[in-house]
Design a protein around this motif. Structure first.
Motif, PDB file in Angstrom:
ATOM      1  N   GLN A  32      20.466  47.386  -2.442  1.00 50.07           N
ATOM      2  CA  GLN A  32      22.577  47.770  -2.541  1.00 50.07           C
ATOM      3  C   GLN A  32      23.254  46.723  -2.656  1.00 50.07           C
ATOM      4  OE1 GLN A  32      23.400  51.347  -3.923  1.00 50.07           O
ATOM      5  NE2 GLN A  32      20.464  50.978  -4.051  1.00 50.07           N
ATOM      6  N   GLU A  33      22.683  46.308  -1.292  1.00 50.76           N
ATOM      7  CA  GLU A  33      23.750  45.013  -0.996  1.00 50.76           C
ATOM      8  C   GLU A  33      24.159  43.898  -1.860  1.00 50.76           C
ATOM      9  OE1 GLU A  33      22.664  46.000   3.583  1.00 50.76           O
ATOM     10  OE2 GLU A  33      22.175  44.201   2.989  1.00 50.76           O
ATOM     11  N   THR A  34      22.944  43.181  -2.669  1.00 50.54           N
ATOM     12  CA  THR A  34      22.277  42.947  -3.778  1.00 50.54           C
ATOM     13  C   THR A  34      23.494  43.163  -4.676  1.00 50.54           C
ATOM     14  OG1 THR A  34      20.809  41.750  -2.673  1.00 50.54           O
ATOM     15  CG2 THR A  34      21.349  41.079  -5.125  1.00 50.54           C
ATOM     16  N   ALA A  35      23.450  44.462  -5.280  1.00 44.25           N
ATOM     17  CA  ALA A  35      24.105  44.770  -6.269  1.00 44.25           C
ATOM     18  C   ALA A  35      25.634  44.873  -5.786  1.00 44.25           C
ATOM     19  CB  ALA A  35      23.028  46.130  -6.737  1.00 44.25           C
ATOM     20  N   LEU A  36      25.730  45.693  -4.680  1.00 40.28           N
ATOM     21  CA  LEU A  36      27.182  45.541  -5.147  1.00 40.28           C
ATOM     22  C   LEU A  36      27.804  44.127  -4.269  1.00 40.28           C
ATOM     23  CD1 LEU A  36      27.849  47.997  -1.687  1.00 40.28           C
ATOM     24  CD2 LEU A  36      28.822  48.331  -3.984  1.00 40.28           C
ATOM     25  N   LEU A  37      27.533  42.903  -4.020  1.00 46.59           N
ATOM     26  CA  LEU A  37      27.925  41.210  -4.585  1.00 46.59           C
ATOM     27  C   LEU A  37      28.056  41.551  -5.934  1.00 46.59           C
ATOM     28  CD1 LEU A  37      28.954  39.220  -2.373  1.00 46.59           C
ATOM     29  CD2 LEU A  37      26.311  38.157  -2.192  1.00 46.59           C
ATOM     30  N   VAL A  38      26.729  41.484  -6.367  1.00 47.17           N
ATOM     31  CA  VAL A  38      26.736  40.711  -7.833  1.00 47.17           C
ATOM     32  C   VAL A  38      28.316  41.808  -8.198  1.00 47.17           C
ATOM     33  CG1 VAL A  38      25.535  41.085 -10.801  1.00 47.17           C
ATOM     34  CG2 VAL A  38      24.537  40.932  -8.410  1.00 47.17           C
ATOM     35  N   MET A  39      28.431  43.127  -8.240  1.00 49.90           N
ATOM     36  CA  MET A  39      29.240  43.809  -9.298  1.00 49.90           C
ATOM     37  C   MET A  39      31.008  43.499  -7.873  1.00 49.90           C
ATOM     38  SD  MET A  39      30.290  47.958  -8.811  1.00 49.90           S
ATOM     39  CE  MET A  39      30.961  48.692  -9.650  1.00 49.90           C
ATOM     40  N   ALA A  40      30.668  43.403  -7.219  1.00 50.48           N
ATOM     41  CA  ALA A  40      31.845  42.710  -6.575  1.00 50.48           C
ATOM     42  C   ALA A  40      32.215  40.903  -7.132  1.00 50.48           C
ATOM     43  CB  ALA A  40      32.348  42.426  -5.424  1.00 50.48           C
ATOM     44  N   CYS A  41      31.552  40.193  -7.820  1.00 48.72           N
ATOM     45  CA  CYS A  41      31.659  39.105  -8.264  1.00 48.72           C
ATOM     46  C   CYS A  41      32.519  39.077  -9.651  1.00 48.72           C
ATOM     47  CB  CYS A  41      30.614  38.614  -8.386  1.00 48.72           C
ATOM     48  SG  CYS A  41      29.526  37.943  -6.582  1.00 48.72           S
ATOM     49  N   VAL A  42      31.801  39.433 -10.327  1.00 52.77           N
ATOM     50  CA  VAL A  42      31.989  40.223 -12.204  1.00 52.77           C
ATOM     51  C   VAL A  42      33.263  40.700 -12.227  1.00 52.77           C
ATOM     52  CG1 VAL A  42      31.562  41.280 -14.178  1.00 52.77           C
ATOM     53  CG2 VAL A  42      29.245  40.602 -12.989  1.00 52.77           C
ATOM     54  N   TYR A  43      33.842  41.494 -10.848  1.00 48.17           N
ATOM     55  CA  TYR A  43      34.833  42.208 -11.475  1.00 48.17           C
ATOM     56  C   TYR A  43      36.193  41.031 -11.074  1.00 48.17           C
ATOM     57  CZ  TYR A  43      33.724  47.588 -11.719  1.00 48.17           C
ATOM     58  OH  TYR A  43      33.520  48.313 -12.669  1.00 48.17           O
ATOM     59  N   ALA A  44      35.984  40.610  -9.883  1.00 39.58           N
ATOM     60  CA  ALA A  44      36.725  39.180  -9.198  1.00 39.58           C
ATOM     61  C   ALA A  44      36.940  38.772 -10.825  1.00 39.58           C
ATOM     62  CB  ALA A  44      36.638  39.141  -8.004  1.00 39.58           C
ATOM     63  N   LEU A  45      35.879  37.949 -11.303  1.00 37.49           N
ATOM     64  CA  LEU A  45      36.064  37.407 -12.510  1.00 37.49           C
ATOM     65  C   LEU A  45      36.720  38.078 -13.286  1.00 37.49           C
ATOM     66  CD1 LEU A  45      32.965  35.509 -12.606  1.00 37.49           C
ATOM     67  CD2 LEU A  45      34.487  34.695 -12.061  1.00 37.49           C
ATOM     68  N   ARG A  46      36.292  39.354 -13.596  1.00 35.14           N
ATOM     69  CA  ARG A  46      37.478  39.459 -14.275  1.00 35.14           C
ATOM     70  C   ARG A  46      38.584  39.447 -14.375  1.00 35.14           C
ATOM     71  NH1 ARG A  46      33.386  44.359 -17.280  1.00 35.14           N
ATOM     72  NH2 ARG A  46      35.182  44.465 -18.884  1.00 35.14           N
ATOM     73  N   ILE A  47      38.938  40.465 -13.694  1.00 33.67           N
ATOM     74  CA  ILE A  47      40.386  40.172 -12.825  1.00 33.67           C
ATOM     75  C   ILE A  47      41.145  38.805 -13.040  1.00 33.67           C
ATOM     76  CG2 ILE A  47      41.967  40.758 -10.941  1.00 33.67           C
ATOM     77  CD1 ILE A  47      40.302  43.017 -10.057  1.00 33.67           C
TER      78      ILE A  47
END
Length: 231
Positions: free
Chosen positions: A13-28
């Protein structure tokens, strides 16, 4: 607790959350690279235009079902929308409660509340899937991603309802499925249509600004029409 379940609840879960946060940060960051568009016509609203109120109205419009004709005339669909998204919030909260605050689930009222919220969302997701398949108009505008996401969300809700009691001895398989599905969604959502909420603040910002600039907001309401008596 088995090693696999501990891995699914924590490291995965922690790894998936980190990946999700990175992708969202790049998209924003990508979105913010574009220069903000401006209205080409002269302002026709109040002077000075109440831009902040218009933008705030646009952001909060999702909680005003009577403000838009589309929700005012389809109040049942709006109720489904609310139930569905409250279920999503409850199922996401559960993915944090079980690994980091399992003692909270000792409270029977919380277990029952979560099961009702997520269970209702499960029923709505099934109803939405049936409507999307049976309604010709919905079929035309649906993509494979819509069917895939909705089906998987229904399964996720179902396993979340079963996982709420947090009984490791009897429900480890259920919790494994629930946490692996949660991790999958964390990785899949940023690349699917489910990530539409990421754009909501941006699109609503421009809509509220445009409505105010063009004098559509604040809404001017005329007098109520008088009833006419027929002879």
């Amino acid at each position: 607790m088995s090693d696999l379940l501990h891995f699914a609840e924590h490291r995965l879960q922690e790894t998936a959350l980190l990946v999700m946060a990175c992708v969202y940060a790049l998209r924003i960051a990508w979105l913010l690279r574009f220069k903000a568009g401006r209205d080409r016509q002269a302002p026709t609203g109040p002077t000075p235009p109440a831009m902040r109120r218009g933008i705030l109205y646009s952001w909060l419009n999702v909680a005003m079902p009577l403000a838009m004709e589309s929700t005012r005339t389809h109040i049942l669909l709006y109720a489904q929308f609310v139930v569905f998204h409250l279920g999503v919030v409850a199922a996401i909260a559960l993915s944090f409660i079980i690994p980091y605050g399992p003692h909270w689930l000792d409270a029977s009222w919380l277990v029952l509340t979560l099961q009702i919220m997520i269970g209702a969302a499960f029923l709505v997701s099934v109803a939405r899937l049936v409507r999307r398949v049976s309604n010709r108009t919905m079929r035309v505008i649906s993509t494979p991603d819509d069917y895939f996401s909705l089906t998987l969300l229904a399964i996720w809700f179902l396993f979340a309802v079963l996982a709420v009691p947090n009984r490791v001895d009897a429900l480890e398989t259920v919790r494994l499925v629930y946490f692996f599905l949660t991790a999958f969604f964390l990785l899949y959502v940023p690349f699917s249509k489910i990530s539409h909420y990421l754009y909501y603040p941006f699109t609503r910002f421009y809509l509220g600004r445009t409505l105010t600039h063009r004098g559509v907001f604040p809404i001017q309401r005329g007098p109520r029409p008088r009833s006419v008596r027929t002879p």
